[in-house]
Design a protein around this motif. Structure first.
Motif, mmCIF file in Angstrom:
data_model
loop_
_atom_site.group_PDB
_atom_site.id
_atom_site.type_symbol
_atom_site.label_atom_id
_atom_site.label_comp_id
_atom_site.label_asym_id
_atom_site.label_seq_id
_atom_site.Cartn_x
_atom_site.Cartn_y
_atom_site.Cartn_z
ATOM 1 N N VAL A 58 -101.376 84.340 -8.246
ATOM 2 C CA VAL A 58 -102.456 85.466 -8.112
ATOM 3 C C VAL A 58 -102.713 86.040 -9.353
ATOM 4 C CG1 VAL A 58 -101.704 86.208 -5.799
ATOM 5 C CG2 VAL A 58 -100.387 87.194 -7.734
ATOM 6 N N LEU A 59 -101.974 85.410 -10.536
ATOM 7 C CA LEU A 59 -102.296 86.133 -11.634
ATOM 8 C C LEU A 59 -103.240 85.046 -12.450
ATOM 9 C CD1 LEU A 59 -98.549 85.945 -13.235
ATOM 10 C CD2 LEU A 59 -100.016 88.224 -12.639
ATOM 11 N N ASP A 60 -103.895 84.158 -11.465
ATOM 12 C CA ASP A 60 -104.924 83.316 -11.878
ATOM 13 C C ASP A 60 -106.073 84.349 -12.145
ATOM 14 O OD1 ASP A 60 -103.390 81.168 -12.290
ATOM 15 O OD2 ASP A 60 -103.832 80.351 -10.358
ATOM 16 N N GLY A 61 -106.728 84.138 -12.972
ATOM 17 C CA GLY A 61 -108.188 84.738 -13.182
ATOM 18 C C GLY A 61 -107.918 85.900 -13.994
ATOM 19 N N ILE A 62 -106.844 86.436 -14.410
ATOM 20 C CA ILE A 62 -106.805 87.663 -15.170
ATOM 21 C C ILE A 62 -106.944 87.167 -16.703
ATOM 22 C CG2 ILE A 62 -105.348 89.651 -15.923
ATOM 23 C CD1 ILE A 62 -103.587 89.153 -13.327
ATOM 24 N N ARG A 63 -107.923 87.846 -17.276
ATOM 25 C CA ARG A 63 -108.432 87.454 -18.618
ATOM 26 C C ARG A 63 -107.121 87.890 -19.586
ATOM 27 N NH1 ARG A 63 -114.176 89.107 -21.663
ATOM 28 N NH2 ARG A 63 -113.945 87.636 -23.336
ATOM 29 N N GLY A 64 -106.749 86.842 -20.435
ATOM 30 C CA GLY A 64 -105.666 87.185 -21.324
ATOM 31 C C GLY A 64 -104.230 86.532 -20.845
ATOM 32 N N VAL A 65 -104.415 86.157 -19.540
ATOM 33 C CA VAL A 65 -103.069 85.820 -18.847
ATOM 34 C C VAL A 65 -103.248 84.046 -18.625
ATOM 35 C CG1 VAL A 65 -101.472 85.905 -17.094
ATOM 36 C CG2 VAL A 65 -102.569 87.870 -17.855
ATOM 37 N N GLY A 66 -102.558 83.403 -19.598
ATOM 38 C CA GLY A 66 -102.449 81.869 -19.696
ATOM 39 C C GLY A 66 -101.145 81.708 -19.014
ATOM 40 N N GLU A 67 -100.763 80.097 -19.286
ATOM 41 C CA GLU A 67 -99.609 79.744 -18.701
ATOM 42 C C GLU A 67 -98.399 80.166 -19.450
ATOM 43 O OE1 GLU A 67 -99.211 77.455 -16.128
ATOM 44 O OE2 GLU A 67 -101.383 77.696 -15.804
ATOM 45 N N LYS A 68 -98.275 80.529 -20.674
ATOM 46 C CA LYS A 68 -97.176 80.978 -21.541
ATOM 47 C C LYS A 68 -96.810 82.386 -20.948
ATOM 48 C CE LYS A 68 -97.884 78.074 -25.440
ATOM 49 N NZ LYS A 68 -97.876 78.008 -26.856
#
Length: 591
Positions: free
Chosen positions: A534-544
């Motif tokens: 659900v973190l997908d699509g949050i600008r600035g939140v990548g895999e790391k």
């Protein structure tokens, strides 16, 4: 039809098979005879009997017999009954059911399968093979080369057709006649007639080119190159056309190993090794005779020549039987020139190495039995481990070792849905799911030893689970990581195995494999959550940053329940990004 008999004087003077039983009516020996009365009376009339025969007769209670028309029929029946009953005092292939066969199904458009069950169903069977990995690679290569269908249901062309791994008979892309021609090439392959396949493919490619069927010619060219690449792996080459099996053994007072080299079209195409049981006090000619009867009883190609280390007992009769249903006479002989002698010596050397390796494993298992006071040698061991992070993504693993080696086809993994970080409850859940199947009479056999990763607490869980299923006759131990102490039930002090013993090294290897298997599954589940989060699509939140958030809070629910300040405390998450994450995760509740 079989007949019971308690007095050998009442047996007929005819060929047949005799089945000896003990007082519990268990079959302890199966033998064949040209004359039943003469053969069986020899057990009672001889004053001096070999030790093994004395032991047999000390357990003998009664026998039954089956009359056959010929001694050859008796030989075939004897081999079938030995395979069926596995009598204690017969020489027999050890655990032959564990070996896989390659099966070409009896269907309109046949498939190639790997199976351990040989049935009379009209299919072609090749094997048994002892190297499962090489069998899988071979089948995978042949499917790709010849584009044989893999799916059970024929409901239209599938992905395999689109990526050129199947000829799509289900979509009418190939005729039944053409498909069966391909299957015939595969049969030739398993019979070792490689040069015949190559010649056939070259002829078909030439005809396709002459008919301007250039796409078909290109496919045939690729098939030729693929088969050639398989053949290039052969290290030793003899005269073209040579077809032999070369068989030799190595034995001692407790163990015998037989190795077979298969030579087809002048190339060594395979090596199989088999352990024989019931060989105590038996001469090599009789060991090899028993092996030949059981090895070639399986559905397999019989070559025209079998070169064998020692002239086997009953040579003429075995030759007559092997020649049955062949278009040629099968010759069974010892080496007759320098090349054959060296080849037999090489096969015998292989048998010696394998026998010694088996002895080392057996000695290790004997030491383990002695150290932890087991009722029998732990040939089948099951080991369990739990992996989780603060109770999240909890999984359990079960690994199986047979005769000191991993049996990966029997490994099992478990998803565990237990709230909170409760390792004992998780272990209880996994063990209950595993042993409830044995308790209700599933086909899985009982292990000789259960290992749980942990100390007294985990061991007590295992003991209680086994008791609840009336399986407390299965030995269980706990292996604690810190000091490698072995905990056993009803003993407050651990058993400390000497550090340099192979028994301890085996326990460590099994425990570490269970841990590796559990951690691998745990990481796979975590990576799934990372991939679809659900973190997908949050600008600035990548895999790391996803990984850092999950490591800090444990799972998505932990992140959702965190305040902006708590989110901002995570490395590389500033207050603005923390507010963005918080807002994204709570937008449905604030809307």
């Amino acid at each position: 039809m079989s007949n019971r008999c308690s007095n050998p004087d009442n047996l007929p003077d005819k060929p047949g098979v005799y089945i000896m039983r003990n007082i519990d009516d268990d079959v302890i020996y199966v033998g064949k005879a040209k004359s039943l009365i003469k053969r069986v009376k020899s057990y009672f009339s001889r004053s001096e009997l070999p030790l093994k025969t004395k032991l047999l007769m000390s357990h003998f209670h009664n026998l039954e017999y089956i009359i056959t028309d010929t001694e050859k029929e008796a030989l075939i029946l004897e081999s079938n009954l030995i395979k069926k009953y596995k009598p204690k005092y017969n020489i027999r292939l050890k655990d032959d059911k564990r070996y896989p066969y390659i099966k070409i199904t009896n269907e309109k458009f046949p498939r190639i399968l790997i199976t351990r069950n040989v049935r009379d169903d009209g299919a072609f069977y090749y094997g048994p093979f002892t190297d499962v990995g090489s069998v899988r690679r071979m089948v995978k290569s042949l499917k790709a080369i010849f584009k044989i269908r893999a799916c059970r249901k024929m409901d239209g062309p599938c992905l395999n057709y689109q990526i050129h791994l199947c000829s799509a008979p289900c979509g009418g892309k190939i005729t039944e006649i053409s498909y069966n021609e391909i299957v015939e090439k595969i049969n030739l392959f398993f019979e070792g007639k490689y040069n015949k396949i190559i010649d056939m493919l070259h002829e078909m490619m030439r005809e396709a080119a002459e008919n301007h069927e250039f796409e078909k010619a290109a496919v045939l060219r690729d098939q030729i190159l693929s088969v050639d690449s398989i053949l290039e792996k052969q290290k030793i080459e003899f005269d073209r056309g040579l077809e032999q099996d070369v068989i030799a053994c190595s034995y001692d007072e407790k163990l015998a190993c037989v190795v077979v080299f298969s030579i087809r079209d002048g190339k060594i195409i395979g090596k199989d090794d088999f352990l024989m049981s019931g060989t105590e006090g038996t001469l090599p000619d009789k060991i090899l005779s028993a092996f030949l009867k059981q090895y070639y009883m399986s559905p397999r190609h019989v070559p025209s020549e079998i070169i064998i280390q020692y002239k086997p007992d009953e040579k003429d009769l075995i030759e007559e039987w092997l020649s049955t249903n062949q278009e040629y006479e099968v010759a069974l002989r010892t080496p007759k020139n320098v090349t054959e002698t060296r080849l037999v010596q090489m096969v015998a050397k292989n048998a010696e190495i394998i026998k010694n390796q088996e002895k080392e494993v057996r000695n290790t298992l004997l030491d383990l039995k002695k150290y932890i006071r087991l009722p029998k040698i732990p040939r089948h061991i099951e080991c369990f481990d739990i992996s989780n992070i603060s109770g999240k993504h909890a999984v359990g693993s079960m690994v199986v070792f047979e005769d000191g080696m991993p049996k990966k086809s029997k490994y099992r993994k478990f998803k565990v849905d237990i709230p909170g970080p409760d390792d004992y409850a998780m272990m209880r859940d996994v063990l209950s799911r595993r042993y409830s199947k044995i308790a209700i009479g599933d086909n899985d056999k009982k292990p000789d030893l259960i290992i749980v990763d942990g100390g007294k607490g985990q061991l007590n869980v295992a003991v209680n689970v086994l008791k609840s299923f009336n399986l407390d006759d299965i030995p269980a131990i706990g292996l604690a990581k810190e000091f490698e102490h072995v905990f056993v039930p009803n003993n407050s002090s651990p058993i400390i195995l000497p550090r340099n013993t192979e028994a301890l090294h085996l326990l460590q290897r099994i425990r570490d494999e269970a841990h590796r298997f559990a951690v691998t599954y745990h990481k796979k589940l975590r990576s799934r959550e990372l991939k679809y989060s659900v973190l997908d699509g949050i600008r600035g939140v990548g895999e790391k940053r996803k990984i850092k958030l999950l490591k800090h809070f444990g799972d998505i629910n932990g992140i959702k329940n965190a305040s902006v300040e708590e989110l901002a405390s995570v490395e590389s998450i500033n207050k603005n990004l923390a507010f963005t994450i918080y807002k994204h995760l709570h937008k449905s509740t604030t809307a």
